[in-house]
Design a protein around this motif. Structure first.
Motif, mmCIF file in Angstrom:
data_model
loop_
_atom_site.group_PDB
_atom_site.id
_atom_site.type_symbol
_atom_site.label_atom_id
_atom_site.label_comp_id
_atom_site.label_asym_id
_atom_site.label_seq_id
_atom_site.Cartn_x
_atom_site.Cartn_y
_atom_site.Cartn_z
ATOM 1 N N GLY A 25 0.878 -1.042 0.086
ATOM 2 C CA GLY A 25 0.031 -0.058 0.035
ATOM 3 C C GLY A 25 0.938 1.271 -0.085
ATOM 4 O O GLY A 25 1.672 1.438 1.010
ATOM 5 N N VAL A 26 0.718 2.019 -1.212
ATOM 6 C CA VAL A 26 1.507 3.213 -1.240
ATOM 7 C C VAL A 26 0.808 4.512 -1.350
ATOM 8 O O VAL A 26 -0.439 4.486 -1.861
ATOM 9 C CB VAL A 26 2.499 3.223 -2.332
ATOM 10 N N ASP A 27 1.035 5.523 -0.563
ATOM 11 C CA ASP A 27 0.184 6.750 -0.571
ATOM 12 C C ASP A 27 0.765 8.227 -0.400
ATOM 13 O O ASP A 27 0.426 8.988 -0.498
ATOM 14 C CB ASP A 27 -0.791 6.705 0.845
ATOM 15 N N GLY A 28 2.318 7.884 -0.882
ATOM 16 C CA GLY A 28 3.129 9.156 -0.779
ATOM 17 C C GLY A 28 3.618 9.650 0.506
ATOM 18 O O GLY A 28 4.017 10.574 0.592
ATOM 19 N N SER A 29 3.217 9.014 1.585
ATOM 20 C CA SER A 29 3.642 9.307 2.982
ATOM 21 C C SER A 29 4.774 8.842 3.411
ATOM 22 O O SER A 29 5.262 7.722 2.611
ATOM 23 C CB SER A 29 2.462 9.185 3.825
ATOM 24 N N ASP A 30 5.276 9.262 4.597
ATOM 25 C CA ASP A 30 6.451 8.511 5.361
ATOM 26 C C ASP A 30 6.342 6.879 5.710
ATOM 27 O O ASP A 30 7.236 6.152 5.159
ATOM 28 C CB ASP A 30 6.913 9.147 6.416
ATOM 29 N N SER A 31 5.033 6.784 6.098
ATOM 30 C CA SER A 31 4.645 5.203 6.425
ATOM 31 C C SER A 31 4.487 4.491 5.070
ATOM 32 O O SER A 31 4.956 3.476 5.164
ATOM 33 C CB SER A 31 3.188 5.272 7.283
ATOM 34 N N GLY A 32 4.072 5.249 3.970
ATOM 35 C CA GLY A 32 4.138 4.551 2.676
ATOM 36 C C GLY A 32 5.430 4.025 2.289
ATOM 37 O O GLY A 32 5.633 2.983 1.741
ATOM 38 N N ARG A 33 6.175 4.913 2.272
ATOM 39 C CA ARG A 33 7.655 4.810 1.854
ATOM 40 C C ARG A 33 8.223 3.885 2.598
ATOM 41 O O ARG A 33 9.053 2.808 2.194
ATOM 42 C CB ARG A 33 8.626 6.052 1.778
ATOM 43 N N ALA A 34 8.038 3.918 4.003
ATOM 44 C CA ALA A 34 8.472 2.568 4.946
ATOM 45 C C ALA A 34 8.171 1.194 4.520
ATOM 46 O O ALA A 34 8.802 0.363 4.628
ATOM 47 C CB ALA A 34 8.189 2.788 6.410
ATOM 48 N N ALA A 35 6.882 1.099 4.123
ATOM 49 C CA ALA A 35 6.259 -0.158 3.846
ATOM 50 C C ALA A 35 6.896 -0.378 2.524
ATOM 51 O O ALA A 35 7.289 -1.721 2.311
ATOM 52 C CB ALA A 35 4.814 0.213 3.499
ATOM 53 N N LEU A 36 7.111 0.512 1.572
ATOM 54 C CA LEU A 36 7.623 0.142 0.273
ATOM 55 C C LEU A 36 9.247 -0.131 0.395
ATOM 56 O O LEU A 36 9.569 -1.322 -0.324
ATOM 57 C CB LEU A 36 7.581 1.261 -0.666
ATOM 58 N N CYS A 37 9.874 0.428 1.332
ATOM 59 C CA CYS A 37 11.480 -0.045 1.640
ATOM 60 C C CYS A 37 11.159 -1.462 2.227
ATOM 61 O O CYS A 37 12.192 -2.066 1.621
ATOM 62 C CB CYS A 37 11.976 0.898 2.280
ATOM 63 N N GLN A 38 10.645 -1.834 3.122
ATOM 64 C CA GLN A 38 10.607 -3.175 3.610
ATOM 65 C C GLN A 38 10.245 -4.073 2.681
ATOM 66 O O GLN A 38 10.722 -5.082 2.468
ATOM 67 C CB GLN A 38 9.536 -3.033 4.907
ATOM 68 N N ALA A 39 9.116 -3.838 1.784
ATOM 69 C CA ALA A 39 8.767 -4.683 0.700
ATOM 70 C C ALA A 39 10.011 -4.889 -0.224
ATOM 71 O O ALA A 39 10.085 -6.158 -0.667
ATOM 72 C CB ALA A 39 7.528 -4.203 0.115
ATOM 73 N N ALA A 40 10.774 -3.972 -0.559
ATOM 74 C CA ALA A 40 11.654 -3.987 -1.594
ATOM 75 C C ALA A 40 12.924 -4.877 -1.048
ATOM 76 O O ALA A 40 13.296 -5.673 -1.958
ATOM 77 C CB ALA A 40 12.276 -2.486 -2.024
ATOM 78 N N GLY A 41 13.063 -4.674 0.132
ATOM 79 C CA GLY A 41 14.129 -5.551 0.644
ATOM 80 C C GLY A 41 13.864 -7.085 0.948
ATOM 81 O O GLY A 41 14.466 -7.869 0.288
ATOM 82 N N GLU A 42 12.662 -7.293 1.118
ATOM 83 C CA GLU A 42 11.988 -8.647 1.119
ATOM 84 C C GLU A 42 12.162 -9.413 -0.143
ATOM 85 O O GLU A 42 12.393 -10.440 -0.413
ATOM 86 C CB GLU A 42 10.824 -8.898 1.785
ATOM 87 N N ALA A 43 11.644 -8.591 -1.052
ATOM 88 C CA ALA A 43 11.446 -9.055 -2.543
ATOM 89 C C ALA A 43 12.728 -9.196 -3.154
ATOM 90 O O ALA A 43 12.804 -10.190 -3.843
ATOM 91 C CB ALA A 43 10.480 -7.719 -3.419
ATOM 92 N N THR A 44 13.497 -8.267 -2.997
ATOM 93 C CA THR A 44 15.265 -8.675 -3.512
ATOM 94 C C THR A 44 15.656 -10.027 -2.763
ATOM 95 O O THR A 44 16.050 -10.734 -3.642
ATOM 96 C CB THR A 44 15.902 -7.361 -3.053
ATOM 97 N N ARG A 45 15.398 -10.204 -1.638
ATOM 98 C CA ARG A 45 15.635 -11.483 -1.138
ATOM 99 C C ARG A 45 15.120 -12.781 -1.615
ATOM 100 O O ARG A 45 15.561 -13.835 -1.797
ATOM 101 C CB ARG A 45 15.871 -11.593 0.482
ATOM 102 N N ALA A 46 13.924 -12.577 -1.645
ATOM 103 C CA ALA A 46 12.950 -13.636 -2.101
ATOM 104 C C ALA A 46 12.658 -13.850 -3.406
ATOM 105 O O ALA A 46 12.206 -14.651 -4.043
ATOM 106 C CB ALA A 46 11.397 -13.491 -1.493
ATOM 107 N N GLY A 47 13.283 -12.909 -4.358
ATOM 108 C CA GLY A 47 13.001 -12.781 -5.844
ATOM 109 C C GLY A 47 11.628 -12.734 -6.263
ATOM 110 O O GLY A 47 11.174 -13.195 -7.230
#
Length: 164
Positions: A25-47
């Motif tokens: 869930g992205v909405d342009g807020s700090d919390s949305g960016r935090a979720a995006l960063c967390q998902a990006a890290g996990e996605a990189t590790r999990a492919g």
């Protein structure tokens, strides 16, 4: 069970070459960016693939105000479009350097209900949402955080990214 198939989070069998799908869930807020960063890290590790979902709430106060003052609707629409653009730019800046396959989708509705519907329709493997702590009795009383509602769902894995 056949070795070429593994059970998915929704109980259906998926082939062993299945590439996980993480919904964020992205909405342009700090919390949305935090979720995006967390998902990006996990996605990189999990492919995994990443589906970034921006939920437009409808109707907005500005759109309802258009019945009284047409200029208010224009200002509201511009603000809403800026939030959507910021969410998309966050995705570009965070996901493109990782060379991670991703999509951006805009849906209408309530954030918790819309994200749940996208998760089910696309057979997502995990949902990432941001949560901002609410300080003060007014914010805690009237702010209904979609992240908390989604975290209570037992249908799929929910990851909360908490921002200060």
């Amino acid at each position: 069970m056949d070795e070429s198939f593994i059970p998915g989070p929704d109980g259906t069998e998926r082939d062993a070459w299945h590439r996980p799908l993480f919904v964020v869930g992205v909405d342009g807020s700090d919390s949305g960016r935090a979720a995006l960063c967390q998902a990006a890290g996990e996605a990189t590790r999990a492919g995994a693939r990443v589906l970034c979902v921006h939920v437009r709430c409808q109707p907005s106060v500005g759109e309802m105000a258009a019945l009284v003052a047409p200029g208010a609707a224009l200002a509201s629409r511009d603000c809403r479009d800026l939030l959507e653009m910021q969410a998309w730019l966050d995705c570009v800046q965070i996901l493109d350097p990782l060379d991670c396959p991703w999509e951006f989708q805009v849906v209408m509705g309530r954030p918790d209900k819309s994200l749940r519907e996208v998760m089910m329709a696309r057979h997502g493997d995990a949902l990432f949402v941001g949560q901002s702590p609410r300080t003060g009795w007014w914010a805690r009383l009237f702010h209904r955080c979609p992240a908390r509602r989604l975290a209570r769902a037992q249908e799929y894995s929910v990851h909360l990214a908490i921002t200060p």
